[in-house]
Design an enzyme around this catalytic site. Structure first.
Site, PDB file in Angstrom:
ATOM      1  NE  ARG A  43     -15.518  12.931 -41.308  1.00  0.00           N
ATOM      2  CZ  ARG A  43     -15.291  12.391 -42.358  1.00  0.00           C
ATOM      3  NH1 ARG A  43     -15.209  11.082 -42.761  1.00  0.00           N
ATOM      4  NH2 ARG A  43     -14.893  13.068 -43.546  1.00  0.00           N
ATOM      5  CD  GLU A  57     -11.209   8.556 -37.335  1.00  0.00           C
ATOM      6  OE1 GLU A  57     -10.640   8.873 -38.277  1.00  0.00           O
ATOM      7  OE2 GLU A  57     -12.360   8.235 -37.470  1.00  0.00           O
ATOM      8  CG  HIS A  70     -11.356   7.045 -41.243  1.00  0.00           C
ATOM      9  ND1 HIS A  70     -11.679   8.311 -40.954  1.00  0.00           N
ATOM     10  CD2 HIS A  70     -11.866   7.183 -42.512  1.00  0.00           C
ATOM     11  CE1 HIS A  70     -12.673   9.019 -41.610  1.00  0.00           C
ATOM     12  NE2 HIS A  70     -12.450   8.514 -42.570  1.00  0.00           N
TER      13      HIS A  70
HETATM   14  C1  8YV Z   1     -10.722   9.876 -46.344  1.00  0.00           C
HETATM   15  C2  8YV Z   1     -13.274  10.370 -45.586  1.00  0.00           C
HETATM   16  O1  8YV Z   1     -10.200   8.867 -45.783  1.00  0.00           O
HETATM   17  O2  8YV Z   1     -13.919  11.242 -47.773  1.00  0.00           O
HETATM   18  C3  8YV Z   1     -14.055  11.339 -46.535  1.00  0.00           C
HETATM   19  O3  8YV Z   1     -14.898  12.101 -45.982  1.00  0.00           O
HETATM   20  O4  8YV Z   1     -13.533  10.187 -44.390  1.00  0.00           O
HETATM   21  C4  8YV Z   1     -12.107   9.404 -46.264  1.00  0.00           C
HETATM   22  O5  8YV Z   1     -12.563   9.100 -47.748  1.00  0.00           O
HETATM   23  C5  8YV Z   1     -10.253  11.227 -45.879  1.00  0.00           C
HETATM   24  O6  8YV Z   1     -11.161  12.317 -46.241  1.00  0.00           O
HETATM   25  C6  8YV Z   1      -8.843  11.301 -45.773  1.00  0.00           C
HETATM   26  O7  8YV Z   1      -8.605  12.112 -44.760  1.00  0.00           O
END
Ligand code: 8YV
Length: 312
Positions: free
Chosen positions: A231, A260, A278
């Site tokens: 993150r 983002e 991402h």
């Molecule tokens: C996804 C992510 O793109 O799983 C997570 O925590 O950051 C990513 O796999 C995201 O959750 C989709 O919004």
């Protein structure tokens, strides 16, 4: 028609199809007047389909007094107000495990891309510079030390890959794990001093907020790299950008950012970065598996069965 659910963001088409045929779905992100929609459906909505990016803040959860379950598409739940969900006895589920391999692949892709300057090499050829110029030498992966911030499921999958590339692994986290043989640090600056690549793979949220600060980045030194597939909130982004602009570290491979989809413009034209929007989990296979798990959690809940991957 099944239960009424609110959906906060778009899902892959195959997942959307199942949602639409199984529930009465209210698409919040498409609503012109979100507050009006929530007021109208609030008394009836029992479920929520959301994602790591869209999350569920307190005001949204509180606008849905009959909410029973938040099923999230993504492993990270830092964007979901877990305390609020607990207060209101709302079950929260996420999608662990199914995305571990792809996120770890992305982490290694960024590591390889950065140390070997692959995005820059690609640009070099595409811009027709090869006949006139020589591409500079890059850094070998084998023999380097990777310091992993957060040796959880994803961190360990990255370590396995990095070891296959001939790297040595060390890790930092809230506690030493009895089942891990790698050297453990309880101090992030101390680990940064000792490693070549700082691999960030911990959860986001309060505990890890901006733990990779200016002192950690400085400790990494001019030959050190940062790779972040976790993150943006884990890093003091302004300090990282400054270090990259000033050449105080060797480079960074970044899949995640503080704000983002906005990436600091100062990074766009730097030679010492590999940037991605991402996409850590973004393969056909993994996004399908994440969607399936998100659906299975909803399905189990509404069938009165235990959910599969409960957060709280
Ligand atoms: C996804 C992510 O793109 O799983 C997570 O925590 O950051 C990513 O796999 C995201 O959750 C989709 O919004």
């Amino acid at each position: 028609m099944g239960a009424e659910i609110v959906q906060t963001t778009a899902m892959p088409p195959a997942i959307q199809q199942v949602l639409d045929s199984s529930y009465t779905v209210h698409k919040l992100w498409e609503a012109k007047d979100k507050a009006a929609l929530l007021k109208e459906i609030g008394p009836r909505v029992r479920g929520m389909a959301t994602s790591g990016a869209a999350g569920a803040k307190r005001d949204l959860i509180e606008a849905l007094p009959k909410l029973e379950i938040i099923s999230s598409f993504g492993v990270g739940y830092d964007s979901i107000d877990i305390a609020c969900a607990q207060e209101r006895k709302v079950t929260v589920t996420n999608t662990p495990d199914v995305l571990t391999e792809c996120v770890a692949d992305t982490a290694m892709g960024l590591t390889l891309g950065m140390l070997r300057r692959l995005p820059q090499a690609h640009q070099f050829v595409r811009e027709g510079r090869w006949p006139k110029d020589k591409f500079p030498l890059t850094d070998k992966l084998g023999g380097k030390i990777m310091g992993i911030v957060g040796a959880g499921r994803i961190g360990q999958a990255i370590a396995k890959r990095a070891e296959a590339f001939g790297m040595e692994i060390r890790y930092f986290g809230p506690r030493k794990k009895a089942d891990l043989a790698w050297r453990y640090y309880d101090n992030l600056v101390a680990m940064a001093k000792d490693v070549d690549i700082l691999m960030i793979s911990c959860p986001g949220g309060k505990e890890t907020h901006q733990i990779v600060n200016a002192a950690v980045i400085a400790a990494l030194g001019p030959k050190g790299y940062v790779v972040n597939i976790a993150r943006g909130s884990v890093v003091v982004e302004s300090a990282l950008v400054q270090a990259l602009v000033d050449g105080k570290i060797a480079g960074a491979g970044l899949d995640v950012f503080e704000n983002e989809p906005n990436v600091p413009e100062a990074l766009w034209n730097l030679d010492n970065v590999a940037l991605a929007p991402h996409v850590g989990s973004g393969t056909h296979e993994t996004r399908q598996a994440m969607g399936d798990l998100m659906l299975k959690n909803l399905e189990a809940w509404f069938a009165g069965k235990p959910v599969l991957t409960k957060v709280v």
